[in-house]
Design a protein around this motif. Structure first.
Motif, PDB file in Angstrom:
ATOM      1  N   ARG A   1     -35.361   1.450  22.259  1.00  0.00           N
ATOM      2  CA  ARG A   1     -34.122   2.031  23.431  1.00  0.00           C
ATOM      3  C   ARG A   1     -33.008   1.389  22.012  1.00  0.00           C
ATOM      4  O   ARG A   1     -32.545   2.496  21.822  1.00  0.00           O
ATOM      5  CB  ARG A   1     -34.572   1.394  24.124  1.00  0.00           C
ATOM      6  N   GLN A   2     -33.255   0.591  21.087  1.00  0.00           N
ATOM      7  CA  GLN A   2     -32.267   0.005  20.736  1.00  0.00           C
ATOM      8  C   GLN A   2     -32.257   0.612  19.679  1.00  0.00           C
ATOM      9  O   GLN A   2     -31.597   0.602  18.914  1.00  0.00           O
ATOM     10  CB  GLN A   2     -31.992  -1.566  19.969  1.00  0.00           C
ATOM     11  N   GLN A   3     -32.928   1.775  19.150  1.00  0.00           N
ATOM     12  CA  GLN A   3     -33.061   2.900  17.881  1.00  0.00           C
ATOM     13  C   GLN A   3     -32.620   3.946  18.282  1.00  0.00           C
ATOM     14  O   GLN A   3     -31.983   4.867  17.727  1.00  0.00           O
ATOM     15  CB  GLN A   3     -33.914   2.718  16.795  1.00  0.00           C
ATOM     16  N   ASP A   4     -32.625   4.440  19.716  1.00  0.00           N
ATOM     17  CA  ASP A   4     -31.979   5.372  20.044  1.00  0.00           C
ATOM     18  C   ASP A   4     -30.447   5.592  19.254  1.00  0.00           C
ATOM     19  O   ASP A   4     -29.971   4.689  19.612  1.00  0.00           O
ATOM     20  CB  ASP A   4     -32.163   5.522  21.666  1.00  0.00           C
TER      21      ASP A   4
ATOM     22  N   ALA B   1     -38.512  -1.572  25.244  1.00  0.00           N
ATOM     23  CA  ALA B   1     -37.173  -2.485  24.146  1.00  0.00           C
ATOM     24  C   ALA B   1     -37.336  -2.050  22.955  1.00  0.00           C
ATOM     25  O   ALA B   1     -35.673  -1.955  22.875  1.00  0.00           O
ATOM     26  CB  ALA B   1     -37.087  -3.508  24.250  1.00  0.00           C
ATOM     27  N   LEU B   2     -37.548  -2.420  21.990  1.00  0.00           N
ATOM     28  CA  LEU B   2     -38.009  -1.642  20.398  1.00  0.00           C
ATOM     29  C   LEU B   2     -37.410  -0.674  20.297  1.00  0.00           C
ATOM     30  O   LEU B   2     -36.773  -0.222  19.041  1.00  0.00           O
ATOM     31  CB  LEU B   2     -39.119  -1.956  19.705  1.00  0.00           C
TER      32      LEU B   2
ATOM     33  N   ALA C   1     -44.134  -6.010  29.921  1.00  0.00           N
ATOM     34  CA  ALA C   1     -44.527  -4.507  29.505  1.00  0.00           C
ATOM     35  C   ALA C   1     -44.538  -3.552  29.061  1.00  0.00           C
ATOM     36  O   ALA C   1     -44.433  -2.736  27.919  1.00  0.00           O
ATOM     37  CB  ALA C   1     -45.549  -4.645  30.768  1.00  0.00           C
ATOM     38  N   LYS C   2     -42.533  -3.821  29.160  1.00  0.00           N
ATOM     39  CA  LYS C   2     -41.333  -2.907  28.655  1.00  0.00           C
ATOM     40  C   LYS C   2     -40.820  -3.200  26.793  1.00  0.00           C
ATOM     41  O   LYS C   2     -40.414  -3.249  26.297  1.00  0.00           O
ATOM     42  CB  LYS C   2     -40.317  -3.093  29.066  1.00  0.00           C
TER      43      LYS C   2
ATOM     44  N   HIS D   1     -32.488 -11.584  20.486  1.00  0.00           N
ATOM     45  CA  HIS D   1     -33.932 -11.797  19.561  1.00  0.00           C
ATOM     46  C   HIS D   1     -34.927 -10.540  18.961  1.00  0.00           C
ATOM     47  O   HIS D   1     -36.365 -10.465  18.421  1.00  0.00           O
ATOM     48  CB  HIS D   1     -34.798 -12.196  20.636  1.00  0.00           C
ATOM     49  N   ILE D   2     -34.235  -9.254  19.228  1.00  0.00           N
ATOM     50  CA  ILE D   2     -34.600  -8.110  18.701  1.00  0.00           C
ATOM     51  C   ILE D   2     -33.736  -7.208  17.848  1.00  0.00           C
ATOM     52  O   ILE D   2     -34.261  -6.271  17.179  1.00  0.00           O
ATOM     53  CB  ILE D   2     -35.749  -7.385  19.592  1.00  0.00           C
ATOM     54  N   MET D   3     -32.968  -7.887  17.799  1.00  0.00           N
ATOM     55  CA  MET D   3     -31.937  -6.793  17.281  1.00  0.00           C
ATOM     56  C   MET D   3     -32.043  -6.848  15.197  1.00  0.00           C
ATOM     57  O   MET D   3     -31.672  -6.007  15.016  1.00  0.00           O
ATOM     58  CB  MET D   3     -30.278  -8.107  17.307  1.00  0.00           C
ATOM     59  N   GLY D   4     -32.762  -7.780  15.054  1.00  0.00           N
ATOM     60  CA  GLY D   4     -32.796  -7.543  13.314  1.00  0.00           C
ATOM     61  C   GLY D   4     -34.315  -6.649  13.014  1.00  0.00           C
ATOM     62  O   GLY D   4     -34.647  -6.164  11.247  1.00  0.00           O
TER      63      GLY D   4
END
Length: 318
Positions: A145-148, A142-143, A137-138, A113-116
């Motif tokens: 972290r997926q690009q780290d 989360a958004l 709240a996180k 649900h956030i990968m795009g």
């Protein structure tokens, strides 16, 4: 209000295989055996009559829906892989020199649900404003972290758009883009949130990644009340009823039957089966849709409920 679906699959993106395409071609040739066509228009009419499982596809992008209300601001529901195509559409429509505001409502923070987001072109354009609405709240963490590294080569700070994060609380309505917005906590690993959007002419429910236990009548009634009078309910119908109550119980998803029952009780007008199981073929989804429509006819006591299966590219005017 309009609704446009950009991604309707659950869990993971999928695509048509060579075997899938050959089967569609074989079915078309079998149906056309011995026929001749005077022109392309006659061919188009013939293809339209073949059935969606042959002439089309439900698509393979993960969750992303666009609401198109009155006013200049844009509304996006989830950032699955479908948001890449949405971003390209927006760039072609508005161009890079016209700053836009995008309100993004997240059901939850699981990757499908956030990968795009890393492929959503408007996020890279200075002047754009992206407001992320969530019950978590996180969401910001989360958004990011997926690009780290080492997961992705472009850091979150490379985005040129201005990001804002708003946390919504169940029971506390907010006004966003000219709509009254309510949120409801749902049964799913890590929690998910359903959204209700109401403008002067339409009421839309977005309820995906939500499991409904048949013996929890209090929770069921809460959802019926949340869905009450909706013009459209976009509903997690990933499993059959047998799967939802047996082998896939506690997997965090619901069934087409639960959707039909609750929408009938809520006197909703339209139900869109959504978050399709990635292993289901177009033919299997059509079969689920047909079964859902038959069940609606059997259970109906008042006004009819329109039942549809959402597909990538479907646009609906309410």
């Amino acid at each position: 209000m309009k609704i446009r679906f950009w991604g309707t699959r659950g869990s993971i993106p999928v695509s048509l295989t060579t075997q899938d395409i050959r089967q569609k071609l074989l079915s078309t040739l079998q149906a056309a055996n011995g026929r001749t066509f005077a022109d392309e228009a006659e061919m188009a009419r013939f293809i339209a009559g073949l059935g969606f499982e042959v002439s089309g596809t439900f698509g393979g992008h993960t969750s992303c829906v666009q609401l198109i209300p009155e006013g200049p601001e844009h509304v996006i529901l989830d950032l699955g892989s479908g948001v890449r195509a949405l971003g390209q559409h927006m760039l072609a429509r508005h161009g890079p020199g016209q700053p836009q505001t995008y309100h993004v409502f997240l059901s939850h923070l699981h990757w499908d649900h956030i990968m795009g987001l890393p492929f959503f072109t408007p996020a890279y354009l200075p002047g754009n404003r992206i407001v992320v609405h969530s019950g978590h709240a996180k969401a910001r963490a989360a958004l990011r972290r997926q690009q780290d590294e080492p997961s992705f080569p472009v850091d979150f700070d490379y985005f040129g758009a201005d990001f804002e994060f708003v946390v919504h609380t169940p029971g506390v309505a907010q006004t966003v883009a000219g709509m009254t917005v309510d949120v409801m906590r749902q049964r799913h690993s890590g929690d998910s949130y359903g959204w209700r959007f109401v403008d002067p002419t339409s009421r839309v429910i977005y309820s995906t990644d939500s499991e409904h236990h048949v013996d929890d009548l209090t929770e069921r009634q809460a959802f019926v009340d949340f869905f009450r009078g909706a013009d459209a309910v976009i509903f997690d119908a990933m499993y059959s009823l047998a799967e939802a109550v047996s082998v896939k119980a506690d997997w965090g998803h619901s069934s087409n039957i639960a959707g039909v029952e609750m929408c009938l009780e809520a006197r909703a007008k339209r139900l869109f089966l959504y978050h399709h199981e990635p292993v289901h073929s177009d033919s299997q989804i059509v079969q689920i849709l047909q079964e859902s429509r038959r069940y609606e006819e059997i259970m109906r006591e008042g006004q009819p409920l329109e039942v549809h299966a959402a597909w990538d590219g479907l646009e609906v005017t309410l």
